[in-house]
Design a protein around this motif. Sequence first.
Motif, short mmCIF file in Angstrom:
data_model
loop_
_atom_site.label_atom_id
_atom_site.label_comp_id
_atom_site.label_asym_id
_atom_site.label_seq_id
_atom_site.Cartn_x
_atom_site.Cartn_y
_atom_site.Cartn_z
N ARG A 1 -20.27 10.17 -11.37
CA ARG A 1 -19.22 10.71 -12.23
C ARG A 1 -19.29 10.16 -13.66
O ARG A 1 -18.39 10.37 -14.46
CB ARG A 1 -17.84 10.40 -11.64
CG ARG A 1 -17.60 11.09 -10.31
CD ARG A 1 -16.15 11.03 -9.89
NE ARG A 1 -15.92 11.82 -8.69
CZ ARG A 1 -14.71 12.13 -8.24
NH1 ARG A 1 -13.63 11.74 -8.89
NH2 ARG A 1 -14.58 12.84 -7.13
N GLY A 2 -20.37 9.42 -13.94
CA GLY A 2 -20.59 8.96 -15.31
C GLY A 2 -20.14 7.54 -15.60
O GLY A 2 -20.09 7.14 -16.77
N TYR A 3 -19.80 6.77 -14.55
CA TYR A 3 -19.33 5.39 -14.76
C TYR A 3 -20.33 4.38 -14.24
O TYR A 3 -19.97 3.37 -13.64
CB TYR A 3 -17.98 5.19 -14.05
CG TYR A 3 -16.89 6.10 -14.55
CD1 TYR A 3 -16.23 5.83 -15.75
CD2 TYR A 3 -16.54 7.25 -13.85
CE1 TYR A 3 -15.22 6.67 -16.22
CE2 TYR A 3 -15.53 8.09 -14.30
CZ TYR A 3 -14.88 7.80 -15.49
OH TYR A 3 -13.90 8.63 -15.95
N GLU A 4 -21.60 4.63 -14.47
CA GLU A 4 -22.65 3.80 -13.90
C GLU A 4 -22.57 2.35 -14.37
O GLU A 4 -22.85 1.42 -13.61
CB GLU A 4 -24.03 4.38 -14.27
CG GLU A 4 -25.18 3.66 -13.62
CD GLU A 4 -26.51 4.35 -13.87
OE1 GLU A 4 -27.53 3.85 -13.36
OE2 GLU A 4 -26.52 5.39 -14.56
N SER A 5 -22.17 2.11 -15.61
CA SER A 5 -22.17 0.75 -16.15
C SER A 5 -21.15 -0.16 -15.47
O SER A 5 -21.29 -1.39 -15.50
CB SER A 5 -21.89 0.77 -17.66
OG SER A 5 -20.59 1.26 -17.93
N VAL A 6 -20.12 0.44 -14.84
CA VAL A 6 -19.10 -0.38 -14.17
C VAL A 6 -18.93 0.01 -12.71
O VAL A 6 -17.98 -0.43 -12.05
CB VAL A 6 -17.74 -0.26 -14.89
CG1 VAL A 6 -17.82 -0.85 -16.29
CG2 VAL A 6 -17.26 1.19 -14.95
N ALA A 7 -19.86 0.79 -12.20
CA ALA A 7 -19.72 1.29 -10.82
C ALA A 7 -19.74 0.16 -9.80
O ALA A 7 -19.18 0.29 -8.71
CB ALA A 7 -20.84 2.29 -10.52
N HIS A 8 -20.38 -0.95 -10.15
CA HIS A 8 -20.52 -2.07 -9.21
C HIS A 8 -19.42 -3.10 -9.36
O HIS A 8 -19.40 -4.10 -8.63
CB HIS A 8 -21.86 -2.76 -9.44
CG HIS A 8 -21.99 -3.37 -10.82
ND1 HIS A 8 -22.01 -2.60 -11.97
CD2 HIS A 8 -22.10 -4.65 -11.23
CE1 HIS A 8 -22.12 -3.39 -13.02
NE2 HIS A 8 -22.17 -4.64 -12.61
N VAL A 9 -18.49 -2.89 -10.28
CA VAL A 9 -17.47 -3.90 -10.60
C VAL A 9 -16.32 -3.80 -9.60
O VAL A 9 -15.73 -2.73 -9.43
CB VAL A 9 -16.95 -3.72 -12.03
CG1 VAL A 9 -15.91 -4.79 -12.36
CG2 VAL A 9 -18.10 -3.76 -13.03
N PRO A 10 -15.96 -4.91 -8.94
CA PRO A 10 -14.81 -4.89 -8.03
C PRO A 10 -13.50 -4.71 -8.78
O PRO A 10 -13.43 -4.91 -10.00
CB PRO A 10 -14.88 -6.26 -7.34
CG PRO A 10 -15.64 -7.12 -8.28
CD PRO A 10 -16.61 -6.23 -8.99
N VAL A 11 -12.45 -4.35 -8.04
CA VAL A 11 -11.14 -4.07 -8.63
C VAL A 11 -10.10 -4.94 -7.93
O VAL A 11 -10.11 -5.08 -6.70
CB VAL A 11 -10.78 -2.57 -8.47
CG1 VAL A 11 -9.41 -2.29 -9.08
CG2 VAL A 11 -11.85 -1.70 -9.10
N ILE A 12 -9.19 -5.52 -8.71
CA ILE A 12 -8.16 -6.41 -8.18
C ILE A 12 -6.81 -5.68 -8.10
O ILE A 12 -6.40 -5.00 -9.03
CB ILE A 12 -8.00 -7.66 -9.07
CG1 ILE A 12 -9.28 -8.48 -9.07
CG2 ILE A 12 -6.83 -8.52 -8.60
CD1 ILE A 12 -9.22 -9.68 -10.01
N PHE A 13 -6.12 -5.85 -6.95
CA PHE A 13 -4.75 -5.38 -6.77
C PHE A 13 -3.89 -6.58 -6.37
O PHE A 13 -4.32 -7.41 -5.57
CB PHE A 13 -4.68 -4.30 -5.68
CG PHE A 13 -5.38 -3.03 -6.04
CD1 PHE A 13 -4.72 -2.01 -6.70
CD2 PHE A 13 -6.72 -2.85 -5.71
CE1 PHE A 13 -5.38 -0.83 -7.03
CE2 PHE A 13 -7.39 -1.68 -6.04
CZ PHE A 13 -6.71 -0.66 -6.71
N ASP A 14 -2.66 -6.66 -6.93
CA ASP A 14 -1.81 -7.81 -6.63
C ASP A 14 -1.13 -7.65 -5.27
O ASP A 14 -1.39 -6.69 -4.53
CB ASP A 14 -0.80 -8.05 -7.75
CG ASP A 14 0.22 -6.93 -7.90
OD1 ASP A 14 0.37 -6.11 -6.97
OD2 ASP A 14 0.88 -6.86 -8.96
N SER A 15 -0.20 -8.56 -4.94
CA SER A 15 0.43 -8.56 -3.62
C SER A 15 1.32 -7.33 -3.38
O SER A 15 1.64 -7.00 -2.24
CB SER A 15 1.26 -9.83 -3.43
OG SER A 15 2.27 -9.92 -4.42
N ASN A 16 1.71 -6.64 -4.45
CA ASN A 16 2.49 -5.41 -4.32
C ASN A 16 1.62 -4.16 -4.36
O ASN A 16 2.14 -3.04 -4.42
CB ASN A 16 3.55 -5.35 -5.44
CG ASN A 16 4.58 -6.45 -5.31
OD1 ASN A 16 5.13 -6.67 -4.24
ND2 ASN A 16 4.84 -7.15 -6.42
N GLY A 17 0.30 -4.38 -4.35
CA GLY A 17 -0.62 -3.24 -4.39
C GLY A 17 -0.79 -2.65 -5.76
O GLY A 17 -1.36 -1.55 -5.89
#
Length: 413
Positions: free
Chosen positions: A15-31
């Motif tokens: 979808r065109g996001y190759e430069s950050v496709a491997h980057v994990p994502v953080i969600f807090d305790s409330n999601g």
Amino acid sequence: MANVFFPDAERLAARGYESVAHVPVIFDSNGRYCREHNRYLRERARLEWHPGGGADIPRGRTLGNIAERLLNFVLWCEARGIKWRAVTYDDVLRYQKEQIGGEWSRTGIELSPSTANQRADEATNFLRWSVDRRLRGPFEVKMFRRPGRKRLGCGPRMVRVGRAKEDVISLEKAGFVLPKPEQIREWLEAVGRQRGRAKRLACKFIMDTGARRMEVEALTVEQWPKVSDISYARSHGLASVPMRLVTTKGGRPRTIGVPLKYAHEVRIWIDEKRKTHAFRYFKLHRKETNCLFLSDHPAAHGRPISAQTIYRCFSEVRPRPPRWSPHKGRHTFACFWILHALSIEANRGGGLAAMPADWVMNRGEFWLKTLQRQFGHISSETTEEYLRWLVHACGIAEVASGWHEFLESGSDE
């Protein structure tokens, strides 16, 4: 619920996001999506910001570790009712102290100074970044240049004031006992019987080259030496054939030497069995893969062998050396490699066991510097530990003789 989410990298890349496709994502305790923290991860991944102004690009597990440490800090701020924009360096030191004391620990058990330092370092990095991006007010932290880091070109580095003192534990005190070559060979044969030939070849790459498991996972078919390269090395009496590692820890490609017999074995596997695994993977997923090591397990035919799978081969397959892991495999490779080099040199003076400690330290440092080209980064702390260990190990130096030759002997099928 708080977690570190690893997105579908292939889907994002498409979808065109190759430069950050491997980057994990953080969600807090409330999601909730942690917007600033995730921006920090993206900028770290793209090297738009680096805590030391260096050129080390975090990849794979390293980036995941950064995310896990940052999430831990997010949860601590929530638990203590502190807004991250108001956090001071005294708060960071409190965060560090509570981990060591067990007040901030999932199990209530005191955490090691090393773990607390790493988490507090990452919190400090994030807060410094947020100041640079004008997302908060000033964050005052004192840094100093630590002396005595010149071995192997590691040089001095900046550290924050107030880091917890970490105990320097020698390899032998940490429970590191150099396995005997026959133990390694028996374990590799067991991996082949229990997990398949492809996984044995992947594990053997670590034992023959000292590569990291994430570097093994990232190998592609195109990187492997061609038949002509192997034949050239053999005809010129070389013991190994050069190969370029592209995806490495820190993002700096390096050239390593691959033992000829192992290089030839994998080359045959690529030209024969791997084609079958790749075809079955294509039939199932309707896409090709250029990953080098593909599973031959019936339930996962053709699936690229992951770093986690390699870790399980080290930690679960029996018989195996005590406290065995891919990292211990790297230690073993390094120790045998250096001991073998020292043994060849010492044969002129009555053998390695007869050489004084000063000689072992001086020549060991020379061979460690040589090994760095093959091994990738070796920290100054690890260098010192290897040198001390080598002096201790000289009494068992005979096991280092003919490391690759012994490992290759016998049936590996």
